[in-house]
Design an enzyme around this catalytic site. Structure first.
Site: not given
Length: 324
Positions: A110-111, A138, A181
């Site tokens: 989702s980044c 990334y 994370h």
């Protein structure tokens, strides 16, 4: 006459998502899994990957291999995050095409979406604004992977699909206290606080950012569902070849402070929570619009509180062998 089994290569099968996909696919007796550990196949070596595909001739590929990490890891190792992810996905997608693989599923993140994207984030938000600086390298690698799949579809008629998961957690995660994370890092800190009878736990950031979380078993189920859809059903919902990726999530988010409260409850921590505002928050809110996935016939099953309990049970059972 016995039908030949479908050969399915899961790249990154020892990682959190890859191992969950393997568990899901193992339930299908019509599938023969093709797996290779890092010692058996270096995904950064294009020649080795090409030889592997020539020898194995898989029918389908799940591309779950990636260099991953949280805010600290992305900030500390940006060169590795962009270069290694580009190499891995380029090598696998190119080798898959060269060996005639028609169906491939690329796992992104989702980044990929702009830092200031309208919430909830729709797939069409891709490339409409600046990325979050802390994980831009990334994200750019993952965007390149999406566009590589789309380009092979447009030029060669391949059926390469991309799924963009929200923040994932669950068994086989990386529980390193700094390079992981938010959920695994937080779980480890809270667990150690209980074991050491510490009276307070420090949580990075202000606690105000909102995040969406999806259990890894749900992610695996979504991947297998999307891969298994007939092409006409997939294209009925995803008709645009230049916007072919699909969000995977719950469509629900919580604040980091709420997450910390749930984590304390999960592990039995009864002390104080202290929020360290000197640490970066990242994007203040990020929740996915999962309407496209729902129209394709899939929705999540594991709620956050239940998912944290499942993850903590696994954590306790594997303390001696945790990564990090």
């Amino acid at each position: 006459m016995t039908l030949a089994k479908k050969k399915v290569f899961v790249a990154g099968h020892n990682g959190m998502v890859g191992s969950a996909i393997v568990r899901k696919l193992n339930l299908d007796t019509s599938i023969e899994l093709v797996l290779a550990s890092r010692s058996e196949l270096d995904l950064l070596d294009a020649s080795a990957v090409a030889r592997f595909f020539d020898a194995q001739q898989p029918d389908q590929v799940y591309l779950a291999a990636a260099r991953v990490g949280g805010i600290h890891a992305n900030n500390t190792y940006p060169a590795e995050f962009i270069s290694q992810n580009l190499q891995i996905q380029n090598n696998i997608i190119q080798a898959a095409h060269n060996s005639g693989v028609q169906k491939l599923l690329f796992l992104g993140s989702s980044c990929i979406y702009p830092k200031l994207a309208v919430q909830p984030i729709v797939e069409e938000a891709l490339l409409t604004g600046q990325l979050e600086p802390t994980n831009e390298p990334y994200a750019i690698a993952k965007i390149a992977g999406i566009k590589l799949c789309e380009s092979f579809n447009r030029q060669y008629g391949r059926d390469y699909r991309s799924v963009m998961p929200t923040n994932l957690y669950g068994e086989n995660d990386n529980f390193h206290p700094q390079n992981s994370h938010v959920i695994p890092a937080m779980m480890r800190r809270f667990h150690e606080a209980v074991q050491q009878d510490v009276k307070e736990v420090v949580v990075w950031g202000s606690g105000k950012p909102m995040r969406e979380f999806l259990h890894v078993d749900d992610m695996a189920a979504a991947c297998v569902h999307v891969m298994g859809l007939p092409r006409n059903e997939f294209l009925a919902v995803v008709p645009d070849p230049m916007c072919s990726h699909i969000n995977v999530g719950t469509g629900k988010d919580v604040t980091i402070a709420q997450l910390a409260g749930l984590m304390a409850k999960t592990v039995g921590f009864e002390g104080d929570l202290v929020f360290d505002s000197s640490k970066p928050d990242g994007t203040m809110r990020k929740v996915m619009d999962v309407g496209r996935l729902k129209r394709l016939g899939w929705a999540y099953d594991v709620g956050l509180e239940h998912g944290l309990a499942l993850t903590y049970a696994w954590f306790l059972a594997h303390l001696d062998e945790l990564r990090g």
